[in-house]
Design a protein around this motif. Structure first.
Motif, short mmCIF file in Angstrom:
data_model
loop_
_atom_site.label_atom_id
_atom_site.label_comp_id
_atom_site.label_asym_id
_atom_site.label_seq_id
_atom_site.Cartn_x
_atom_site.Cartn_y
_atom_site.Cartn_z
N MET A 1 0.85 -1.18 0.00
CA MET A 1 0.00 0.00 0.00
C MET A 1 0.89 1.24 0.00
O MET A 1 1.65 1.48 0.93
N LEU A 2 0.78 2.05 -1.09
CA LEU A 2 1.67 3.20 -1.23
C LEU A 2 1.28 4.36 -0.33
O LEU A 2 2.13 5.17 0.04
N PHE A 3 -0.02 4.52 -0.01
CA PHE A 3 -0.47 5.65 0.81
C PHE A 3 -1.16 5.12 2.06
O PHE A 3 -2.02 4.25 2.00
N SER A 4 -0.72 5.65 3.19
CA SER A 4 -1.33 5.29 4.47
C SER A 4 -1.61 6.56 5.24
O SER A 4 -0.74 7.43 5.39
N LEU A 5 -2.87 6.73 5.71
CA LEU A 5 -3.26 7.95 6.42
C LEU A 5 -2.45 8.12 7.70
O LEU A 5 -2.03 9.24 8.03
N ARG A 6 -2.17 7.02 8.37
CA ARG A 6 -1.40 7.12 9.61
C ARG A 6 0.01 7.63 9.33
O ARG A 6 0.53 8.51 10.04
N ARG A 7 0.66 7.05 8.30
CA ARG A 7 2.02 7.51 7.96
C ARG A 7 1.98 8.97 7.48
O ARG A 7 2.90 9.75 7.76
N LEU A 9 -0.10 11.39 8.37
CA LEU A 9 -0.24 12.28 9.54
C LEU A 9 1.07 12.39 10.30
O LEU A 9 1.43 13.46 10.82
N SER A 10 1.82 11.26 10.38
CA SER A 10 3.11 11.29 11.07
C SER A 10 4.08 12.22 10.35
O SER A 10 4.75 13.06 10.99
N PHE A 11 4.14 12.07 9.02
CA PHE A 11 5.03 12.95 8.26
C PHE A 11 4.55 14.40 8.33
O PHE A 11 5.36 15.33 8.40
N PHE A 12 3.22 14.62 8.31
CA PHE A 12 2.67 15.98 8.35
C PHE A 12 3.06 16.68 9.64
O PHE A 12 3.52 17.83 9.62
N LEU A 13 2.88 16.00 10.76
CA LEU A 13 3.22 16.60 12.05
C LEU A 13 4.72 16.88 12.14
O LEU A 13 5.13 17.93 12.66
N LEU A 14 5.53 15.94 11.64
CA LEU A 14 6.98 16.14 11.68
C LEU A 14 7.38 17.33 10.81
O LEU A 14 8.18 18.19 11.24
N MET A 15 6.84 17.36 9.57
CA MET A 15 7.16 18.48 8.68
C MET A 15 6.69 19.81 9.26
O MET A 15 7.39 20.84 9.17
N VAL A 55 1.94 20.22 3.35
CA VAL A 55 1.01 19.20 2.85
C VAL A 55 1.63 18.43 1.69
O VAL A 55 1.59 17.20 1.64
N LEU A 56 2.23 19.17 0.74
CA LEU A 56 2.83 18.52 -0.44
C LEU A 56 4.03 17.66 -0.06
O LEU A 56 4.20 16.53 -0.52
N LEU A 57 4.90 18.21 0.79
CA LEU A 57 6.08 17.45 1.21
C LEU A 57 5.69 16.20 1.99
O LEU A 57 6.30 15.13 1.84
N SER A 58 4.68 16.32 2.82
CA SER A 58 4.22 15.15 3.59
C SER A 58 3.68 14.08 2.65
O SER A 58 3.92 12.87 2.84
N LEU A 59 2.94 14.52 1.62
CA LEU A 59 2.39 13.56 0.65
C LEU A 59 3.52 12.87 -0.12
O LEU A 59 3.49 11.65 -0.31
N ILE A 60 4.51 13.65 -0.56
CA ILE A 60 5.64 13.07 -1.30
C ILE A 60 6.41 12.08 -0.43
O ILE A 60 6.75 10.96 -0.87
N THR A 62 5.29 10.42 2.12
CA THR A 62 4.46 9.24 2.38
C THR A 62 4.50 8.27 1.21
O THR A 62 4.62 7.05 1.39
N VAL A 63 4.40 8.81 -0.01
CA VAL A 63 4.45 7.94 -1.20
C VAL A 63 5.82 7.28 -1.34
O VAL A 63 5.92 6.08 -1.62
N ILE A 64 6.89 8.07 -1.14
CA ILE A 64 8.25 7.49 -1.23
C ILE A 64 8.44 6.40 -0.18
O ILE A 64 8.99 5.33 -0.46
N ASP A 65 7.98 6.66 1.03
CA ASP A 65 8.09 5.67 2.10
C ASP A 65 7.26 4.42 1.77
O ASP A 65 7.67 3.29 2.08
N GLY A 66 6.07 4.62 1.16
CA GLY A 66 5.25 3.48 0.76
C GLY A 66 5.94 2.61 -0.28
O GLY A 66 5.88 1.38 -0.21
N ILE A 67 6.58 3.27 -1.27
CA ILE A 67 7.32 2.51 -2.29
C ILE A 67 8.48 1.75 -1.66
O ILE A 67 8.74 0.58 -1.97
#
Length: 358
Positions: A1-7, A9-15, A55-60, A62-67
């Motif tokens: 799964m490339l996108f996870s809401l939990r991951r 949110l974790s990246f969003f809060l950190l960023m 928002v954009l950095l967190s999304l990027i 998350t996708v990279i981490d999913g891959i």
């Protein structure tokens, strides 16, 4: 799964935390150094841009981490799960190939290595179970058939007394062989599970070798084998005679089994310093050097043409007995010329009997 809401949110809060801190420091230093006063509209605009970037950095991320997880964690986990599923279904031949990440070993390689070892052990255990059932069933059928056949003939009313005694003796002999077979099976099972401890006694090793060898007289006569013996007298050992009889019986049986008719089997016993050295040689097919490295391992069948004559446990049990009694066993062989098994045991020193008798 490339996108996870939990991951995400974790990246969003950190960023959000990191970028907000950096922006506040940057703006604070800029106002101090330039003396400029930031307007409310400018701060609001900067906050909006920063939020969008977060928002954009967190999304990027998350996708990279999913891959990364999919290829570096998800794929190895699927391989392990699939292999475990095959093991559960009874397929013990499954093995997990090495799982390297970025060209180097990781924790999954260690898991795969131990999983493969477990599958190998389970495969060996399954081989033992199936071979044990097959061989024991075959061995039990022979004496049971003899008992059944002679028992049926004993029921004949007009059977002469001489025949009755002959048939009764055949039933008794078959029953004794059956009892001995069951006793040996239980003994070997205990030996394999390390439930047998040596019962030390002093006895003449040469006499034991002769007794065990004579038990195979019918075998060597049927194959017209030449038996050559060089057995020294008065070689005493302090060990378990019953356990060692398993060793000699296995070695003699193998020597005669793998020697062609009119071949030669030699047995020797000599004393060397504190050791009693027994050698069992044959002129059979011999053992390749690669096979000789594994010949004492459980389940190993060096000669597949004779696989139906055993389950690959004979020499493994011989090695276990020798280890238990504190001895040593080795083999030297040449393909096409035969093999020699050498057993070394601690012997009683020559002067000890004299001291005891005094």
């Amino acid at each position: 799964m490339l996108f996870s809401l939990r991951r995400y949110l974790s990246f969003f809060l950190l960023m959000a935390f990191v970028i907000t801190c950096c922006m506040m420091l940057f703006l604070n230093m800029m106002t101090r150094s330039t003396g400029l006063v930031l307007t409310h509209d400018y701060v609001e605009q900067a906050a909006k841009v920063t939020f969008v970037n977060i928002v954009l950095l967190s999304l990027i991320c998350t996708v990279i981490d999913g891959i990364r997880r999919k290829f570096m964690i998800g794929r190895p986990v699927r391989q392990i799960i699939q292999a475990a599923d095959q093991i559960m279904k009874g397929d013990f031949s499954v093995r997990i190939p090495p799982i390297h990440s970025l060209g180097s070993m990781n924790g999954f390689d260690v898991i795969a290595e131990y999983f493969n070892k477990m599958a190998e052990e389970l495969s060996g255990t399954e081989t033992l179970r199936t071979d044990f059932i097959s061989n024991v069933s075959h061995e039990l059928k022979t004496p049971l058939a003899v008992i059944q056949n002679y028992g049926t003939m004993l029921q004949q009313p007009a059977l002469p007394e001489e025949k009755r005694m002959e048939y009764a003796k055949a039933v008794t002999d078959a029953s004794r062989r059956l009892a001995d077979l069951i006793t040996n099976i239980l003994k070997l099972n205990k030996l394999e599970n390390q439930q047998i401890y040596p019962a030390i006694e002093t006895y003449d090793l040469g006499e034991q070798l002769c007794e065990c060898l004579l038990a195979f007289e019918s075998t060597w006569e049927d194959k017209a084998l030449e038996i050559d013996t060089h057995i020294a007298e008065g070689v005493l050992v302090d060990t378990d005679a019953e356990l060692l009889s398993l060793v000699w019986n296995n070695l003699f049986s193998n020597a005669m089994k793998f020697t062609e008719p009119h071949g030669k089997v030699s047995v020797s016993l000599k004393a060397e310093e504190n050791s009693a050295v027994v050698q069992v040689s044959d002129t059979g097919c011999g053992i390749p050097s690669e096979v000789g490295k594994h010949i004492f391992e459980k389940f190993y069948q060096g000669d597949t043409s004779h696989a139906t004559q055993g389950n690959g446990l004979g020499l493994a049990l011989v090695k276990r007995v020798i280890d238990i009694v504190g001895g040593d066993i080795s083999v030297s062989s040449e393909v096409g010329k035969g093999s020699t098994f050498t057993v070394r045991l601690r012997r009683q020193k020559d002067e000890e009997p004299e001291k005891n008798s005094a």
